[in-house]
Design a protein around this motif. Structure first.
Motif, PDB file in Angstrom:
ATOM      1  N   UNK A 207      23.725  30.658  38.881  1.00  0.00           N
ATOM      2  CA  UNK A 207      23.455  30.897  37.451  1.00  0.00           C
ATOM      3  C   UNK A 207      24.601  30.455  36.541  1.00  0.00           C
ATOM      4  N   UNK A 208      25.315  29.435  36.956  1.00  0.00           N
ATOM      5  CA  UNK A 208      26.431  28.963  36.130  1.00  0.00           C
ATOM      6  C   UNK A 208      25.957  28.017  35.026  1.00  0.00           C
ATOM      7  N   UNK A 209      24.761  27.425  35.202  1.00  0.00           N
ATOM      8  CA  UNK A 209      24.297  26.415  34.242  1.00  0.00           C
ATOM      9  C   UNK A 209      23.024  26.858  33.536  1.00  0.00           C
ATOM     10  N   UNK A 210      22.795  26.255  32.379  1.00  0.00           N
ATOM     11  CA  UNK A 210      21.548  26.472  31.654  1.00  0.00           C
ATOM     12  C   UNK A 210      21.125  25.128  31.048  1.00  0.00           C
ATOM     13  N   UNK A 211      19.820  24.818  31.115  1.00  0.00           N
ATOM     14  CA  UNK A 211      19.352  23.503  30.642  1.00  0.00           C
ATOM     15  C   UNK A 211      18.378  23.653  29.477  1.00  0.00           C
ATOM     16  N   UNK A 212      18.347  22.652  28.607  1.00  0.00           N
ATOM     17  CA  UNK A 212      17.397  22.644  27.493  1.00  0.00           C
ATOM     18  C   UNK A 212      16.036  22.142  27.982  1.00  0.00           C
ATOM     19  N   UNK A 213      14.986  22.483  27.221  1.00  0.00           N
ATOM     20  CA  UNK A 213      13.638  22.053  27.600  1.00  0.00           C
ATOM     21  C   UNK A 213      13.470  20.536  27.495  1.00  0.00           C
ATOM     22  N   UNK A 214      14.388  19.858  26.794  1.00  0.00           N
ATOM     23  CA  UNK A 214      14.310  18.388  26.657  1.00  0.00           C
ATOM     24  C   UNK A 214      14.321  17.664  28.010  1.00  0.00           C
ATOM     25  N   UNK A 215      14.812  18.316  29.042  1.00  0.00           N
ATOM     26  CA  UNK A 215      14.942  17.646  30.347  1.00  0.00           C
ATOM     27  C   UNK A 215      13.587  17.461  31.044  1.00  0.00           C
ATOM     28  N   UNK A 216      12.556  18.105  30.509  1.00  0.00           N
ATOM     29  CA  UNK A 216      11.214  18.048  31.105  1.00  0.00           C
ATOM     30  C   UNK A 216      10.797  16.606  31.413  1.00  0.00           C
ATOM     31  N   UNK A 217      10.419  16.372  32.660  1.00  0.00           N
ATOM     32  CA  UNK A 217       9.899  15.078  33.132  1.00  0.00           C
ATOM     33  C   UNK A 217      10.900  13.920  33.056  1.00  0.00           C
ATOM     34  N   UNK A 218      12.141  14.209  32.773  1.00  0.00           N
ATOM     35  CA  UNK A 218      13.137  13.138  32.666  1.00  0.00           C
ATOM     36  C   UNK A 218      13.802  12.866  34.018  1.00  0.00           C
ATOM     37  N   UNK A 219      14.234  11.599  34.154  1.00  0.00           N
ATOM     38  CA  UNK A 219      15.001  11.224  35.350  1.00  0.00           C
ATOM     39  C   UNK A 219      16.467  11.225  34.931  1.00  0.00           C
ATOM     40  N   UNK A 220      17.181  12.184  35.447  1.00  0.00           N
ATOM     41  CA  UNK A 220      18.536  12.463  34.933  1.00  0.00           C
ATOM     42  C   UNK A 220      19.616  12.098  35.944  1.00  0.00           C
ATOM     43  N   UNK A 221      20.639  11.439  35.417  1.00  0.00           N
ATOM     44  CA  UNK A 221      21.794  11.114  36.241  1.00  0.00           C
ATOM     45  C   UNK A 221      22.966  11.993  35.807  1.00  0.00           C
ATOM     46  N   UNK A 222      23.367  12.889  36.691  1.00  0.00           N
ATOM     47  CA  UNK A 222      24.532  13.733  36.412  1.00  0.00           C
ATOM     48  C   UNK A 222      25.793  12.913  36.632  1.00  0.00           C
ATOM     49  N   UNK A 223      26.776  13.127  35.779  1.00  0.00           N
ATOM     50  CA  UNK A 223      28.012  12.366  35.942  1.00  0.00           C
ATOM     51  C   UNK A 223      29.211  13.303  36.026  1.00  0.00           C
ATOM     52  N   UNK A 224      30.056  13.066  37.018  1.00  0.00           N
ATOM     53  CA  UNK A 224      31.263  13.889  37.165  1.00  0.00           C
ATOM     54  C   UNK A 224      32.423  12.988  37.582  1.00  0.00           C
ATOM     55  N   UNK A 225      33.630  13.519  37.467  1.00  0.00           N
ATOM     56  CA  UNK A 225      34.784  12.690  37.833  1.00  0.00           C
ATOM     57  C   UNK A 225      34.996  12.650  39.341  1.00  0.00           C
ATOM     58  N   UNK A 226      34.932  13.826  39.981  1.00  0.00           N
ATOM     59  CA  UNK A 226      35.197  13.869  41.429  1.00  0.00           C
ATOM     60  C   UNK A 226      34.125  14.700  42.119  1.00  0.00           C
ATOM     61  N   UNK A 227      33.670  14.225  43.275  1.00  0.00           N
ATOM     62  CA  UNK A 227      32.751  15.007  44.110  1.00  0.00           C
ATOM     63  C   UNK A 227      33.476  15.327  45.409  1.00  0.00           C
ATOM     64  N   UNK A 228      33.506  16.618  45.744  1.00  0.00           N
ATOM     65  CA  UNK A 228      34.143  17.000  47.003  1.00  0.00           C
ATOM     66  C   UNK A 228      33.047  17.361  48.011  1.00  0.00           C
ATOM     67  N   UNK A 243      14.223  23.510  35.241  1.00  0.00           N
ATOM     68  CA  UNK A 243      13.818  23.360  33.833  1.00  0.00           C
ATOM     69  C   UNK A 243      12.808  22.228  33.660  1.00  0.00           C
ATOM     70  N   UNK A 244      12.424  21.571  34.771  1.00  0.00           N
ATOM     71  CA  UNK A 244      11.337  20.588  34.698  1.00  0.00           C
ATOM     72  C   UNK A 244      11.723  19.134  34.841  1.00  0.00           C
ATOM     73  N   UNK A 245      13.000  18.828  35.120  1.00  0.00           N
ATOM     74  CA  UNK A 245      13.398  17.423  35.291  1.00  0.00           C
ATOM     75  C   UNK A 245      12.637  16.809  36.469  1.00  0.00           C
ATOM     76  N   UNK A 246      12.256  15.543  36.311  1.00  0.00           N
ATOM     77  CA  UNK A 246      11.470  14.889  37.360  1.00  0.00           C
ATOM     78  C   UNK A 246      12.339  14.503  38.546  1.00  0.00           C
ATOM     79  N   UNK A 247      13.561  14.082  38.255  1.00  0.00           N
ATOM     80  CA  UNK A 247      14.456  13.629  39.321  1.00  0.00           C
ATOM     81  C   UNK A 247      15.888  13.794  38.840  1.00  0.00           C
ATOM     82  N   UNK A 248      16.776  14.175  39.729  1.00  0.00           N
ATOM     83  CA  UNK A 248      18.190  14.313  39.362  1.00  0.00           C
ATOM     84  C   UNK A 248      19.053  13.654  40.436  1.00  0.00           C
ATOM     85  N   UNK A 249      19.833  12.678  40.013  1.00  0.00           N
ATOM     86  CA  UNK A 249      20.784  12.021  40.910  1.00  0.00           C
ATOM     87  C   UNK A 249      22.196  12.279  40.405  1.00  0.00           C
TER      88      UNK A 249
END
Ligand SMILES: [Zn+2]
Ligand SMILES: [Zn+2]
Length: 262
Positions: A207-228, A243-249
């Protein structure tokens, strides 16, 4: 762009006299310091690393990494490494520009923890370079940088992932997905993942994150500096999918590579 400027909170542009001084200097290689020919320092097309230093960077070879978690693999074109076959991911895939070591690691540490924000154009440009001759980004509608909790943002003064996203897009030009930093918020302050044992990293992000309804059906690319381990990105992906995103990479500048024989 307005959102981007607002999110910086404490922008620190170089003073005018420094800009003028820089314009008079020829560009130097950021790594070895040799003089590079051609354009002035502030020209966006100015070279920033000599060809030797550029080649020596720890570039990630997309063929030799697990498409799921981004860790390197001994065999090419592995859809999932052994570990990923045994684990459920909310992230559809992940990709990095570089392995988290050598000079890139040094630059990231300087950028994040020593207030060296001026490194962000360089790092964003390097990430964009890793997409030369690749259409990997085309499947995504929107880039969403991993947000910081407001308390962390106040302390650091900037969100490193947002700066990277901005400079990545600037260098990608027309082929870049849109940027929507406010579609995802960090609503709970969590301890830095790097301070925790592996077992506690997943629960730390509940429960650290919260998303807006705008993400519905969107293909979203998360971006970060470092992945461990990918647990932060995966928790963000779970929130976006709920929240309804179609795909998250996920796309990261650097991936910490683990020893792996699979
Ligand atoms: Zn050099
Ligand atoms: Zn994997």
């Amino acid at each position: 762009m307005k959102e981007f400027v607002q999110s910086l909170r404490h922008p620190a542009p170089p003073p005018g006299w420094l800009r003028w001084t820089r314009q008079l200097l020829p560009p130097l290689c950021w790594k070895c310091g040799i003089v590079l020919g051609g354009k002035t320092y502030l020209d966006p097309a100015s070279p920033f690393l000599c060809s030797n230093c550029l080649l020596e960077l720890p570039w990630t070879d997309p063929a030799f990494h697990c498409r799921q978690c981004g860790n390197h693999t001994a065999e090419p074109e592995r859809v999932a490494c052994q570990e990923c076959m045994e684990n459920e991911w909310d992230l559809a895939e992940s990709r990095s520009g570089f392995a988290y070591n050598e000079i890139i690691r040094h630059w990231i540490l300087q950028f994040k923890f020593f207030g060296q924000e001026h490194l962000s154009p360089l790092l964003g440009r390097l990430l964009a370079l890793s997409f030369q001759n690749s259409n990997w980004l085309e499947k995504y509608d929107t880039i969403v940088p991993i947000p910081l909790h407001p308390s962390r943002l106040r302390k650091r003064g900037f969100n490193q992932s947002l700066l990277l996203a901005h400079h990545l897009r600037k260098n990608l030009g027309k082929i870049s997905p849109n940027l929507h930093p406010h579609w995802l918020r960090r609503i709970r302050a969590t301890r830095p993942q790097t301070e925790l044992p592996l077992a506690e990293r997943k629960t730390n992000l509940e429960d650290a994150f919260s998303a807006l309804a705008d993400v519905q059906d969107k293909k979203i690319l998360l971006l970060d500096d470092v992945m461990t381990t990918g647990s932060t990105l995966n928790a963000a992906a779970r929130c976006l999918k709920e929240a309804g995103a179609a795909k998250v990479g996920a796309l990261v500048l650097c991936r910490k590579m683990w020893d792996s024989s699979n």
